[in-house]
Design a protein around this motif. Sequence first.
Motif, mmCIF file in Angstrom:
data_model
loop_
_atom_site.group_PDB
_atom_site.id
_atom_site.type_symbol
_atom_site.label_atom_id
_atom_site.label_comp_id
_atom_site.label_asym_id
_atom_site.label_seq_id
_atom_site.Cartn_x
_atom_site.Cartn_y
_atom_site.Cartn_z
ATOM 1 N N GLN A 261 0.801 -1.216 0.000
ATOM 2 C CA GLN A 261 0.000 0.000 0.000
ATOM 3 C C GLN A 261 0.839 1.274 0.000
ATOM 4 O OE1 GLN A 261 -3.282 -1.406 -0.780
ATOM 5 N NE2 GLN A 261 -3.803 0.417 0.382
ATOM 6 N N CYS A 262 2.155 1.178 0.013
ATOM 7 C CA CYS A 262 2.958 2.390 0.083
ATOM 8 C C CYS A 262 4.299 2.161 -0.593
ATOM 9 C CB CYS A 262 3.154 2.843 1.534
ATOM 10 S SG CYS A 262 4.294 1.822 2.480
ATOM 11 N N ARG A 263 5.011 3.275 -0.777
ATOM 12 C CA ARG A 263 6.357 3.260 -1.327
ATOM 13 C C ARG A 263 7.230 4.171 -0.480
ATOM 14 N NH1 ARG A 263 8.066 4.531 -7.632
ATOM 15 N NH2 ARG A 263 10.285 4.017 -7.423
ATOM 16 N N LEU A 264 8.360 3.631 -0.004
ATOM 17 C CA LEU A 264 9.258 4.366 0.879
ATOM 18 C C LEU A 264 10.614 4.515 0.208
ATOM 19 C CD1 LEU A 264 9.833 5.657 3.653
ATOM 20 C CD2 LEU A 264 10.470 3.372 4.475
ATOM 21 N N ARG A 265 11.088 5.764 0.125
ATOM 22 C CA ARG A 265 12.396 6.057 -0.452
ATOM 23 C C ARG A 265 13.181 6.954 0.497
ATOM 24 N NH1 ARG A 265 10.705 8.456 -6.166
ATOM 25 N NH2 ARG A 265 8.807 8.953 -5.005
ATOM 26 N N GLY A 266 14.488 6.780 0.493
ATOM 27 C CA GLY A 266 15.313 7.596 1.357
ATOM 28 C C GLY A 266 16.772 7.528 0.970
ATOM 29 N N LYS A 267 17.551 8.456 1.515
ATOM 30 C CA LYS A 267 18.986 8.499 1.221
ATOM 31 C C LYS A 267 19.712 9.251 2.324
ATOM 32 C CE LYS A 267 19.714 12.935 -0.960
ATOM 33 N NZ LYS A 267 20.541 13.689 -1.906
ATOM 34 N N ILE A 268 21.031 9.093 2.344
ATOM 35 C CA ILE A 268 21.921 9.870 3.188
ATOM 36 C C ILE A 268 23.191 10.116 2.386
ATOM 37 C CG2 ILE A 268 22.831 7.779 4.271
ATOM 38 C CD1 ILE A 268 23.314 9.471 6.791
ATOM 39 N N ASP A 269 23.699 11.361 2.434
ATOM 40 C CA ASP A 269 24.877 11.692 1.642
ATOM 41 C C ASP A 269 26.043 12.081 2.534
ATOM 42 O OD1 ASP A 269 24.489 14.342 2.429
ATOM 43 O OD2 ASP A 269 23.424 14.880 0.605
ATOM 44 N N SER A 270 27.173 12.312 1.881
ATOM 45 C CA SER A 270 28.411 12.605 2.612
ATOM 46 C C SER A 270 28.408 13.982 3.253
ATOM 47 C CB SER A 270 29.609 12.488 1.665
ATOM 48 O OG SER A 270 29.451 13.338 0.539
ATOM 49 N N ASN A 271 27.441 14.838 2.927
ATOM 50 C CA ASN A 271 27.329 16.149 3.549
ATOM 51 C C ASN A 271 26.500 16.117 4.826
ATOM 52 O OD1 ASN A 271 28.858 17.461 1.536
ATOM 53 N ND2 ASN A 271 27.059 17.620 0.219
ATOM 54 N N GLY A 272 26.035 14.932 5.218
ATOM 55 C CA GLY A 272 25.229 14.820 6.422
ATOM 56 C C GLY A 272 23.766 15.096 6.214
ATOM 57 N N CYS A 273 23.299 15.088 4.970
ATOM 58 C CA CYS A 273 21.897 15.359 4.651
ATOM 59 C C CYS A 273 21.151 14.033 4.523
ATOM 60 C CB CYS A 273 21.789 16.170 3.375
ATOM 61 S SG CYS A 273 20.090 16.622 2.932
ATOM 62 N N THR A 274 20.063 13.906 5.286
ATOM 63 C CA THR A 274 19.246 12.694 5.284
ATOM 64 C C THR A 274 17.863 13.027 4.760
ATOM 65 O OG1 THR A 274 20.439 11.873 7.218
ATOM 66 C CG2 THR A 274 18.367 10.797 6.671
#
Length: 310
Positions: A261-274
């Motif tokens: 029923q859903c779609r979850l996406r995410g990331k974390i980068d080397s600049n500390g941004c989540t």
Amino acid sequence: MAGLVPPGASPDASKPAHSKADEKTDYMNLPCPIPYEELHREALMSLKPETFEGLRFDFTKGLNQKFSLSHSVFMGPTEIPSQSAETIKIPTAHYEFGTNFIDPNLMLIGRVLTDGRLNARLKWDLTDNFTVKANAQLSNEPHMSHGMFNFDYKGKDFRSQFQMGNGALFGASYIQSITQHLSLGGEVFWAGQHRKSGIGYAARYETDKMVATGQVANTGIVALSYVQKVSDKVSLATDLMYNYMSRDVTASVGYDYILRQCRLRGKIDSNGCTTSYLEERLNMGLNFILSAEIDHRKKDYKFGFGLTVG
């Protein structure tokens, strides 16, 4: 049963062996590659979700099978340029009205906002192989209006594109399948208004379980991405962006998880941004969206939620 297999021969010896000719690449029957501008398509789906801050409401009403109207309301802060390291935001709100005409061979999309901006898109399939695309934006602000035309040709095992836009902008790209999994391409552009030109090269290797891409340009940009398809519902992605001119390097890892029923996406980068982005289907034609982004270095925190109807 023992008499069916000759003495000294294993049971697998009765199976026909694959000849080397079967393993060779059939260069006369190569697949058509994806467009050059979509080289990092799978990685962008996981690493670049359309995050936002504030409240968003989108409603689409279909008048018939081809024509529909859309209404969008957004309320949230807007970032403004600042000399300091801290991010300065001012509260804003706007309404957007849109019209959509979608036909098997023709697509017309128009948007008008309360701040005076007008956006228009056109995609016209003249034949099965030749497509014309156009994008335009009109604005009351100086130097913010622009237009772009794309002419795409799709061959049996290659794609080519020619671009032209305002400001004496011209560009061309070509991508060719080399094997069943590998495709190579290149692009050139000329920006007459700024007297700048560039050339770039790209490679893409794709199988049923992974996609690896690499892109380099004489402007100093090097872009690498890799996507691993863990299953039909789970994908892991990573990318690396390197600017040779400014010596800036950014790396990120992300995921794309599709549930029932859903779609979850995410990331974390080397600049500390989540970043995290959730799309939940509450009912047929009704979706709930949650968006969150945390930048620890800039101490910038964004949260948004929205509804999509239609």
